[in-house]
Scaffold this motif. Structure first.
Motif, PDB file in Angstrom:
ATOM      1  N   LEU A   1      -4.031  -0.786  -3.026  1.00  0.00           N
ATOM      2  CA  LEU A   1      -3.999  -2.243  -3.108  1.00  0.00           C
ATOM      3  C   LEU A   1      -4.860  -2.936  -2.056  1.00  0.00           C
ATOM      4  N   VAL A   2      -5.737  -2.180  -1.391  1.00  0.00           N
ATOM      5  CA  VAL A   2      -6.638  -2.827  -0.420  1.00  0.00           C
ATOM      6  C   VAL A   2      -8.068  -2.333  -0.618  1.00  0.00           C
TER       7      VAL A   2
ATOM      8  N   VAL B   1     -10.644  -1.903   4.676  1.00  0.00           N
ATOM      9  CA  VAL B   1      -9.344  -2.104   5.333  1.00  0.00           C
ATOM     10  C   VAL B   1      -8.810  -0.777   5.874  1.00  0.00           C
TER      11      VAL B   1
ATOM     12  N   LYS C   1       6.999   9.445   4.077  1.00  0.00           N
ATOM     13  CA  LYS C   1       8.255   9.648   4.813  1.00  0.00           C
ATOM     14  C   LYS C   1       8.996  10.909   4.366  1.00  0.00           C
TER      15      LYS C   1
ATOM     16  N   ASP D   1      -0.683   9.200   2.402  1.00  0.00           N
ATOM     17  CA  ASP D   1      -0.752   8.870   0.971  1.00  0.00           C
ATOM     18  C   ASP D   1      -0.528   7.367   0.770  1.00  0.00           C
TER      19      ASP D   1
ATOM     20  N   HIS E   1      -0.840   3.563  -0.173  1.00  0.00           N
ATOM     21  CA  HIS E   1      -1.365   2.741  -1.268  1.00  0.00           C
ATOM     22  C   HIS E   1      -1.385   1.253  -0.884  1.00  0.00           C
ATOM     23  N   VAL E   2      -0.350   0.803  -0.197  1.00  0.00           N
ATOM     24  CA  VAL E   2      -0.192  -0.619   0.156  1.00  0.00           C
ATOM     25  C   VAL E   2      -0.869  -0.870   1.511  1.00  0.00           C
ATOM     26  N   PRO E   3      -0.966  -2.114   1.951  1.00  0.00           N
ATOM     27  CA  PRO E   3      -1.417  -2.333   3.338  1.00  0.00           C
ATOM     28  C   PRO E   3      -0.480  -1.574   4.277  1.00  0.00           C
TER      29      PRO E   3
ATOM     30  N   ASN F   1       0.860  -1.871   7.099  1.00  0.00           N
ATOM     31  CA  ASN F   1       1.992  -2.545   7.735  1.00  0.00           C
ATOM     32  C   ASN F   1       3.181  -2.740   6.805  1.00  0.00           C
ATOM     33  N   ASN F   2       2.956  -2.621   5.507  1.00  0.00           N
ATOM     34  CA  ASN F   2       4.093  -2.765   4.602  1.00  0.00           C
ATOM     35  C   ASN F   2       4.899  -1.479   4.482  1.00  0.00           C
ATOM     36  N   GLU F   3       4.382  -0.414   5.047  1.00  0.00           N
ATOM     37  CA  GLU F   3       5.122   0.842   4.941  1.00  0.00           C
ATOM     38  C   GLU F   3       5.626   1.320   6.303  1.00  0.00           C
TER      39      GLU F   3
ATOM     40  N   ALA G   1       5.911  -2.337  15.201  1.00  0.00           N
ATOM     41  CA  ALA G   1       6.654  -2.989  16.282  1.00  0.00           C
ATOM     42  C   ALA G   1       7.906  -2.196  16.641  1.00  0.00           C
ATOM     43  N   LYS G   2       8.406  -1.399  15.705  1.00  0.00           N
ATOM     44  CA  LYS G   2       9.575  -0.566  16.004  1.00  0.00           C
ATOM     45  C   LYS G   2       9.164   0.831  16.456  1.00  0.00           C
TER      46      LYS G   2
END
Lengths: 358, 358, 358, 358
Positions: free
Chosen positions: B45-46, B50, B184, B206, B208-210, B212-214, B218-219
């Motif tokens: 999706l990017v 990116v 994961k 693997d 697929h999304v940006p 940071n969405n996976e 920050a944690k």
């Protein structure tokens, strides 16, 4: 693994949505909107469905997809008609409750610079050689048209100027609104023009990259957006509000807009939950029920009414402020400016809270 | 605004790079690599650039772009030849120091499932009807070929099985490695096969999304990746390391791999900076110079050597542990298992630290 | 500046409270409690009012102040009677809605080790030379008494043992509960003893330092605590629940306790919001309304009922899972273990969700 | 568990120290210092050792313990001589490398308000009925004396005034410095006085609560502090720097101080790593090697030198800025103000960077 197009939302599902708490005001729902967004279909860097997912996770109600008409650097690889990015984004709303508005960015050198036309029925008619024709085509569709980033340094290197061409567009009804903030930039001149010329104020992200690369949500940042005071949560409701200038701009910790709306937001965000009077002291406890911050600065006042010099009310907190009435004063006014509720360039909202001794 | 294609890196510039600290080991540089990545050119999706930016910001040394050959749901809009995403990503390395490797994902139903072929010279020759032909074409290019997500529930619903077709590929030299972790998920069966059959162990995102969405950086989360022990920081250096199975897998807080490499990583990450002996007490101060965590669990030991039962060494900390030698013991062994340095399914690395009284 | 004692709460007011969302269960409110806390009055490092403020900000309902009786290293500087820290903490509850319970930690070498006595009326009577007398004095006050950190390495260097003295205390009614978790440690042996001997299970922080120095809230960590199922939110309600063993322990991502309570928590946290059946596919959408995480692992099942192998349900998310009924199966069971709902050492809660074709 | 007094540092050891990166300047080391700190020994809420641990974790070099002399609300429980908190803190430096300075806060109503005296040999001599005697006693010890929070609303409700008593103290050599910032407050009047009267500028936290309750480090906040330009990292080095006014104040994103020091900090933080000239374009790549932020605003300039209008340089980033020389200009000045490097009230540091065409 194989990931279906809609699968962005599988990931979406597993992420916590941030419900951005902004109060409604008398008679209107407050919708959180971003009317300036790019995708890979112009010079953005994500697939259109990502924009819906991002908006959903940040608690937005509506977005407009506004890819450039005249600037499409990925054209060699992406061969699609104008407006295709809107169609893909709209498909994605099946899985995430976000309203998506069809738009286009008219992308010209200065003057007149860049403008967005939104609520389009079709994008192709705006693809004209002469910029005047593009605006005419947008107006012919009853689009809502606004000037983007009027102080963008690449087009206005030293100051934010209003050109004769803007007067021409304005007089022709081809400028309904103006971006007072775009991304991390705020344009005080645009605020003044919006006040003087009755333009709708807008604040938008103009996001090109994945949103997390521009805003650090873990640090409490939010994308620049427009609060729209709508009669209903629908695209029609948003269009009605924009045409009637019922908006304020949320950029950084500033909220920028007309006095009456900012006052209403403040009064609906803050609830006085307790007042305790003992002798000359009045202890006022209040709750900020919103995700907004308010920065208060004392203004001219009776010196016998003694209170804070400046005071920051943080989001979602319950705080207590003490006011003293000295020298036998029986009642008085706590006067302050809320410096981050910007009602005109360099001026925050003036506010008075009356207090009375026992 | 107008954003040029390379502009992702304007934003990139304004973001802080996280230098992932993992020690080198004797004779080799430790490179951080992700060999399984998708873009809009298949079902990601990017835009490809990116992926380079993300890798740079996370401190990676190398990535492989491995869009699916047989699954391209955006084909209606994106009309490009196989490998085009690699070309765009490679262009982006002008502005961010990341090595990019050309790859493809051979995407078949089970058996044999999905495989990546990397270090390709050309992607087109792998686009074959029969899967055996695709593997042959990859081998003909001297590609490094590995089995992806062998325990993916969609293809292996109840258990992680090795099929006869895998034996066939393995015997034909068409399976050089295997993903022990993907995103994961961790596959203990794959670890055992890698040990038994001398397959190179890989861990990849693997994505697929940006990104940071996976992963929630920050944690303190990190993408799943492969540590490659290379003679030099180059694509050739990586290929040599992969062919000689000099890798370990970094997934969540686990580091999975051969005993010798995990031992070397531990010993190069931890420096004993001070030992103070007084009476029967030995106070050992050490520094974890890396971003890695180590989880220690006491194992069989002389009961007169008294020390912790379990102990977590956090990244970038300096800590002190006390060991007591009771009943006149003059020296002894502090024995423990480092449970998150996984050397075989359910077994961490065994380790002994010798102590001596004054 | 001058800061009055109560001023900790001025700062408190300006901080956002985290409302920890844990569902109530049939007939009971779920109270979040920490029954093991230190202050400067023994070997802790903060003033007692800080403990109230911390608990408030983390969304706790109740805490017990349990300073050591026999170990007071600040005694040279702090000259106060036992229980003084409780009095100061209780004062602080005027400004923060937290229930504070009077307690003491009986602090002896092993056996019997350390115990907390809570719901005391007075602390002084527990200050005895002989440990048996201290327990008698606590029991004489109808205190609730529990064994602290039974597997603490300093007192149980190699394994967690039950000593004859514990049998003695247990038989004398001087052991009502046991810490199954203390700070970042979990004691499986204690869980087994709690199940076998009908002891109340407790999980507590045993915090000495400022709480932020031990837990990284920005990373989503929480202090170890006890969920108490109480008829009412009051100290009496808590005492009744503890005496009747209506508790579970929340430590890291584990929730440890009796099957019936963990099942009720899960069923009240997860709401199935939609089920869509089409052909052999059943799409189940559900919402996790809590701040709890649930980790699911497939268990024995009819192979014609096809579903995930493992699955993590994150807090406050809405997710969709697909189940397939193959080979004409008309209904079936989705069987799984929720591995982080620990019902006995190394065993999670078994759960079955029934599905039916259209 | 039992936690020994020094045990705060066991926890400390397990936490990652943040090395605050601020460049040294020509001839001096830049030390990060906080000269205004409270503990339970006056009206603070933590044990003195906690202050050493906090300072260590935040990367500070030195702190002063400055408990109130005249205001000790915990006196009923804590019976200790003045300066006892300093002694405990100093003990703690055995386990954390922080310099601790003995101080006291002279705590009087306005005028003259509150002052800190630091580098004391003994605290008791300052405990006088008449405030003039307290100052005399401090001066007799060669203490460095500074006015605290001169604009504190409780003592200066409407404006920040300089009283005749301050002239008296100043003339008597009993005012060496002044807090230009205290906690989250900044006092522009104090900055002007410091410039006019050659007072040393100080910025301090005045922390009473655990530091994490006032600053959100996860959001990138830092405590208010003083940068001290010292010939050596020692208490003597700090005293020498303070007496010679070699300090600047770091409060929020502002750095406040004399022009020469702010210029030196900027020039040592920013390194130009590459300049590429092509035609009229000059691309300047630079690296911010520090944890400081710089906010640039274009000032008067030759209109043929075209560059940014405003620009924020974030910490630890590498960025590229393009300057254009139009109309055949061969060289020019890039003029800007660094608005957050405050050299006098409402004025940032002016800066010029020269550019030349190929």
């Amino acid at each position: 693994m194989i990931v279906l197009t809609q699968s962005f939302f599988m990931n979406l599902a597993a992420q916590e949505r941030h419900e951005l708490k902004v109060p409604d005001i008398e008679g209107y729902k407050t919708l959180k909107c971003d009317f300036h967004i790019h995708t890979v279909f112009s010079d953005g860097l994500v697939w259109p469905s990502v924009r819906v997912g991002e908006a959903y996770l940040e608690g937005l109600d509506a977005i407009a997809i506004t890819d450039h008409i005249e600037y499409r650097p990925h054209k060699k690889d992406i061969d699609a008609k104008l407006g295709r990015s809107f169609e893909i984004a709209e498909q994605a709303t099946k899985e995430a409750d976000v309203l998506v508005i069809r738009g286009s960015e008219i992308t010209r050198s200065m003057p007149p610079g860049h403008f967005n036309a939104i609520f389009l029925a079709n994008n192709d008619s705006l693809d004209k050689k002469d910029w005047r024709d593009a605006f005419k085509a947008a107006k012919a569709q009853n689009a809502f048209i606004f000037w983007n980033h009027p102080g963008w340094a690449s087009q206005q290197p030293d100051s934010t100027k209003w050109w004769p061409e803007h007067t021409e567009l304005y007089n022709a009804g081809c400028m309904n609104g103006i971006e007072v903030a775009n991304g991390k930039e705020y344009y005080p001149e645009a605020l003044q023009w919006a006040l003087d010329k009755k333009l709708t104020m807008l604040g938008n992200s103009d996001i090109h990259v994945p949103i997390n690369n521009e805003y650090d949500f873990a640090k409490g940042e939010h994308r620049t957006m427009t609060f729209v005071f709508a009669k209903e949560r629908s695209i029609e409701g948003i269009r009605d509000a924009l045409l009637n200038r019922r908006t304020v701009v949320y950029a950084g910790n500033k909220i920028i807009g007309e006095r009456k709306y900012l006052k209403a937001l403040f009064e609906n965000a803050i609830e006085v939950t307790n007042v305790v009077k003992s002798g000359k002291n009045i202890k006022i406890t209040f709750k900020n029920k919103s995700d907004l911050t308010f920065e208060l600065l004392k203004t001219e006042h009776n010196p016998d009414v003694v209170y804070f010099r400046d005071y920051t009310i943080k989001p979602n907190t319950t705080e207590t402020v003490t006011v003293k009435l000295e020298n036998g004063t029986k009642e008085g006014n706590v006067n302050f400016e809320i410096t981050n509720l910007v009602v005109e360039p360099n001026h925050g909202l003036s506010y008075t809270y009356k207090v009375m001794a026992k």
